[in-house]
Design a protein around this motif. Structure first.
Motif, short mmCIF file in Angstrom:
data_model
loop_
_atom_site.label_atom_id
_atom_site.label_comp_id
_atom_site.label_asym_id
_atom_site.label_seq_id
_atom_site.Cartn_x
_atom_site.Cartn_y
_atom_site.Cartn_z
N UNK A 1 19.72 -92.14 -18.20
CA UNK A 1 20.57 -91.09 -17.68
C UNK A 1 20.74 -91.21 -16.18
N UNK A 2 21.88 -90.70 -15.70
CA UNK A 2 22.08 -90.47 -14.28
C UNK A 2 21.61 -89.05 -13.98
N UNK A 3 20.60 -88.90 -13.14
CA UNK A 3 20.17 -87.57 -12.74
C UNK A 3 21.30 -86.85 -11.99
N UNK A 4 21.26 -85.55 -11.96
CA UNK A 4 22.32 -84.77 -11.32
C UNK A 4 22.66 -85.28 -9.93
N UNK A 5 23.97 -85.39 -9.66
CA UNK A 5 24.42 -85.86 -8.36
C UNK A 5 24.35 -87.36 -8.17
N UNK A 6 23.88 -88.09 -9.16
CA UNK A 6 23.78 -89.55 -9.09
C UNK A 6 24.76 -90.18 -10.07
N UNK A 7 25.22 -91.35 -9.74
CA UNK A 7 26.10 -92.09 -10.64
C UNK A 7 27.29 -91.25 -11.07
N UNK A 8 27.42 -91.09 -12.40
CA UNK A 8 28.57 -90.38 -12.95
C UNK A 8 28.23 -88.94 -13.37
N UNK A 9 27.05 -88.46 -13.05
CA UNK A 9 26.66 -87.10 -13.45
C UNK A 9 27.16 -86.05 -12.46
N UNK A 10 27.42 -84.85 -12.97
CA UNK A 10 27.81 -83.73 -12.13
C UNK A 10 26.61 -83.25 -11.31
N UNK B 1 22.76 -82.64 -2.67
CA UNK B 1 22.16 -82.02 -1.49
C UNK B 1 21.12 -80.97 -1.87
N UNK B 2 21.36 -80.25 -2.95
CA UNK B 2 20.48 -79.17 -3.34
C UNK B 2 19.60 -79.53 -4.54
N UNK B 3 19.61 -80.79 -4.94
CA UNK B 3 18.81 -81.20 -6.10
C UNK B 3 17.32 -81.21 -5.76
N UNK B 4 16.51 -80.89 -6.74
CA UNK B 4 15.05 -80.85 -6.58
C UNK B 4 14.40 -81.67 -7.69
N UNK B 5 13.11 -81.93 -7.52
CA UNK B 5 12.37 -82.62 -8.57
C UNK B 5 12.40 -81.81 -9.86
N UNK B 6 12.23 -80.49 -9.77
CA UNK B 6 12.28 -79.67 -10.97
C UNK B 6 13.64 -79.75 -11.65
N UNK B 7 14.70 -79.83 -10.85
CA UNK B 7 16.03 -80.00 -11.43
C UNK B 7 16.16 -81.33 -12.15
N UNK B 8 15.63 -82.38 -11.55
CA UNK B 8 15.67 -83.68 -12.20
C UNK B 8 14.86 -83.67 -13.50
N UNK B 9 13.73 -82.98 -13.49
CA UNK B 9 12.93 -82.87 -14.72
C UNK B 9 13.74 -82.15 -15.79
N UNK B 10 14.46 -81.12 -15.41
CA UNK B 10 15.29 -80.39 -16.38
C UNK B 10 16.38 -81.29 -16.95
N UNK B 11 16.94 -82.15 -16.12
CA UNK B 11 17.95 -83.10 -16.61
C UNK B 11 17.35 -84.04 -17.64
#
Length: 281
Positions: free
Chosen positions: A62-71, A75-85
């Motif tokens: 997967x592309x984590x949020x804000x990376x590659x082709x993901x929405x 700037x506001x992404x966090x480790x917890x957000x990436x874990x949720x992805x």
């Protein structure tokens, strides 16, 4: 790349881009690849995805949020957000083994501590106590870059300097440009995620969870000493890929890393049940 499909999944921050490749022959399991900082699925695609699909694994990256082709706004992404992805993707898979590289290794540790997975493989990973060795490496190499990242609220200044990226990611001298074709793939990374890499430590892993700690002999961000300490913390013996840098998935010795991961999967992780698939459980 031939055989790799692009899909999307509704994630916590919008659409998540996924790259998928089906197992060839008898299916042995599912692998979920989680990329590191400044990156996306690009470094799983040339070697690791085809190798493990040919070895009998459904592979999903997967592309984590804000990376590659993901929405999502990086700037506001966090480790917890990436874990949720990663958890949103894992929830669609049948007993995945989560494989995390670098920052993705920290995401994978959090994921494995929060939901059932079949195994955890850490490749040149942020250790459980934080990415302090990587921070000190950047400070030693070019302390002004840390200030530039703080002012920009973005880690991109580190990799925007080709010479610095070459040194810390590929362990190359200015004259060694054999990995330079990959530098164009490097982009922004969240400053909040950087803080999370230092201070957002994962919970204890479940007892009995199969786990692999794989490092690279020439890694300048997480050197062998750090890898061995990580392995001790996780209660396993480390494996070190000789003559490889931090970016061991695209290094010339990539197959040594892939072979080590495959042998661990064969030895430690139960094969998928007959008739199961990579779809939702």
């Amino acid at each position: 790349m031939n055989g790799i499909r692009s899909e999307t999944l509704r994630g916590p921050a919008g659409s998540l881009a996924i790259r998928r490749m089906d197992a060839e022959g008898k299916r042995r399991g599912t692998l979920l690849f989680v990329h590191g900082a400044w990156s996306s699925t690009w470094y799983w695609e040339p070697h690791f995805m085809p190798f493990f699909a040919a070895s009998g694994f459904d592979v999903v990256a997967l592309d984590l949020r804000g990376h590659g082709r993901s929405d999502g706004k990086i700037r506001w992404a966090t480790i917890d957000g990436y874990v949720a992805d990663a958890a949103a993707v894992a929830a669609t898979l049948e007993d995945p083994v989560v494989v995390g590289h670098s920052m993705g290794g920290l995401v994978a540790q959090h994921l494995a501590a929060r939901r059932p997975v079949a195994g955890l493989a850490l490749l040149a990973s942020v250790p459980p106590w934080g990415a302090w060795s990587a921070l000190w490496r950047v400070v030693r190499e070019d302390p002004a870059k840390l200030l530039a990242c703080t002012l920009a609220f973005d880690l991109k200044p580190i990799v925007a300097d080709a010479g610095l990226a070459r040194r810390i990611l590929y362990s190359r001298s200015p004259a060694d440009k054999d990995m330079d074709a990959f530098l164009r793939h490097l982009g922004s990374e969240s400053y909040l995620a950087f803080l999370g890499m230092l201070f957002r430590h994962p919970p204890r892993l479940p007892a009995g969870l199969p786990r692999l700690v794989l490092g690279a002999e020439r890694d300048r961000l997480f050197p062998e000493k750090t890898v061995r300490a990580t392995a001790r913390r996780l209660g396993v013996e480390p494996q070190i890929v000789a003559e490889a840098s931090h970016m061991l998935t695209v290094e010339h010795r990539w197959q040594d890393a892939a072979d080590a991961l495959l042998h661990w999967l064969e030895r430690e992780v139960p094969a998928a049940r007959p008739g199961s698939s990579a779809g939702h459980r």
